[in-house]
Enzyme design. Structure first.
Site, mmCIF file in Angstrom:
data_model
loop_
_atom_site.group_PDB
_atom_site.id
_atom_site.type_symbol
_atom_site.label_atom_id
_atom_site.label_comp_id
_atom_site.label_asym_id
_atom_site.label_seq_id
_atom_site.Cartn_x
_atom_site.Cartn_y
_atom_site.Cartn_z
ATOM 1 N N ALA A 1 46.343 50.343 90.326
ATOM 2 C CA ALA A 1 47.797 50.422 90.241
ATOM 3 C C ALA A 1 48.306 51.201 91.451
ATOM 4 O O ALA A 1 47.915 52.348 91.666
ATOM 5 C CB ALA A 1 48.203 51.121 88.949
ATOM 6 N N THR A 2 49.176 50.578 92.227
ATOM 7 C CA THR A 2 49.653 51.211 93.458
ATOM 8 C C THR A 2 51.023 51.856 93.310
ATOM 9 O O THR A 2 51.467 52.554 94.214
ATOM 10 C CB THR A 2 49.699 50.186 94.604
ATOM 11 O OG1 THR A 2 50.613 49.144 94.263
ATOM 12 C CG2 THR A 2 48.322 49.622 94.885
ATOM 13 N N ASP B 1 47.267 45.541 92.087
ATOM 14 C CA ASP B 1 48.665 45.187 91.840
ATOM 15 C C ASP B 1 49.535 46.379 92.203
ATOM 16 O O ASP B 1 49.549 47.365 91.479
ATOM 17 C CB ASP B 1 48.835 44.794 90.368
ATOM 18 C CG ASP B 1 50.122 44.045 90.101
ATOM 19 O OD1 ASP B 1 50.939 43.902 91.029
ATOM 20 O OD2 ASP B 1 50.307 43.623 88.957
ATOM 21 N N GLU C 1 45.031 54.820 89.401
ATOM 22 C CA GLU C 1 46.329 54.945 90.049
ATOM 23 C C GLU C 1 46.054 55.382 91.474
ATOM 24 O O GLU C 1 45.658 56.520 91.725
ATOM 25 C CB GLU C 1 47.210 55.936 89.296
ATOM 26 C CG GLU C 1 47.595 55.407 87.925
ATOM 27 C CD GLU C 1 48.599 56.273 87.200
ATOM 28 O OE1 GLU C 1 49.190 57.180 87.829
ATOM 29 O OE2 GLU C 1 48.800 56.034 86.001
ATOM 30 N N GLY D 1 54.312 35.893 94.995
ATOM 31 C CA GLY D 1 55.497 35.309 94.385
ATOM 32 C C GLY D 1 56.637 36.287 94.504
ATOM 33 O O GLY D 1 56.462 37.430 94.924
ATOM 34 N N HIS E 1 53.811 46.834 82.225
ATOM 35 C CA HIS E 1 52.504 46.306 82.644
ATOM 36 C C HIS E 1 51.365 46.922 81.823
ATOM 37 O O HIS E 1 50.411 46.232 81.472
ATOM 38 C CB HIS E 1 52.274 46.528 84.139
ATOM 39 C CG HIS E 1 53.016 45.565 85.001
ATOM 40 N ND1 HIS E 1 52.634 44.255 85.139
ATOM 41 C CD2 HIS E 1 54.125 45.708 85.755
ATOM 42 C CE1 HIS E 1 53.477 43.638 85.946
ATOM 43 N NE2 HIS E 1 54.393 44.495 86.332
ATOM 44 N N SER F 1 52.043 38.870 88.209
ATOM 45 C CA SER F 1 51.129 39.834 87.586
ATOM 46 C C SER F 1 50.573 39.281 86.277
ATOM 47 O O SER F 1 49.384 39.438 85.987
ATOM 48 C CB SER F 1 51.843 41.164 87.327
ATOM 49 O OG SER F 1 52.156 41.795 88.548
ATOM 50 N N SER G 1 58.408 37.077 89.176
ATOM 51 C CA SER G 1 58.111 35.630 89.137
ATOM 52 C C SER G 1 57.036 35.283 88.119
ATOM 53 O O SER G 1 56.813 34.115 87.825
ATOM 54 C CB SER G 1 57.663 35.155 90.519
ATOM 55 O OG SER G 1 56.454 35.796 90.894
ATOM 56 N N GLY G 2 56.325 36.296 87.611
ATOM 57 C CA GLY G 2 55.224 36.061 86.685
ATOM 58 C C GLY G 2 53.865 36.185 87.343
ATOM 59 O O GLY G 2 52.841 35.873 86.735
#
Length: 169
Positions: free
Chosen positions: A32-33, A82, A63, A7, A48, A14, A11-12
């Protein structure tokens, strides 16, 4: 099992991905990137983290801005990555040679280890083809990754304005 969610920025997607995990687990792994490169990114990371802390799922976070093949999971794990967009940028800036193959290999590595992998990515293809070569290369690699992962995915969703539409599965 692989689920792909994409998205636009904010956009929502995650939030949808995190709530989707509830269908499969009460404990999940989070890759987590993002790298804290400025105040805006730090704010997004904190947002987040708070969002995950408020939910019903117990999260364990890695991470991992590059090199997904370094990670190890168990066959009953539910994993949320994500996001692919930032992972792609990180990998390209780290070493752009064979970035497409390296990222796909990393995602496949995680997918083969766990029960469910959910990959979140941004749609960056709405504005046409950029003039600068580096951005075009980034979009090429990300577009190819999207195609490969959606082909591999059991389900794929597009999130627009917080509403998820099932595109595959």
């Amino acid at each position: 099992m692989l689920i792909f969610i994409s998205g636009a920025v904010r956009s929502g997607k995650s939030t949808f991905a995190e709530s989707f995990v509830k269908n499969y687990a009460t404990e999940a792994k989070y890759i987590a990137t993002s790298i804290r490169i400025d105040d805006e990114m730090s704010d997004r990371i904190v947002h987040h983290q708070k969002q995950r802390a408020e939910g019903d799922i117990k999260w364990q976070t890695w991470e991992q801005p590059c090199n997904l093949t370094e990670l190890t999971f168990h066959e009953d794990d539910v994993v949320l990555l994500d996001c692919l967009t930032i992972l792609t940028a990180n990998e390209l800036f780290h070493d752009d040679e064979d970035a497409l193959a390296r990222i796909y290999k990393g995602v496949s590595h995680v997918k083969t280890q766990c029960k469910l992998l959910i990959v979140v990515s941004n749609e960056v293809f709405q504005e046409g083809i950029p003039e600068d070569e580096m951005t075009r290369e980034y979009m090429y690699v990300l577009g190819k990754l999207h195609q490969q992962l959606v082909q591999d995915a059991d389900e794929a969703y597009l999130v627009v304005h917080g509403i998820a539409t099932k595109m595959k599965g």
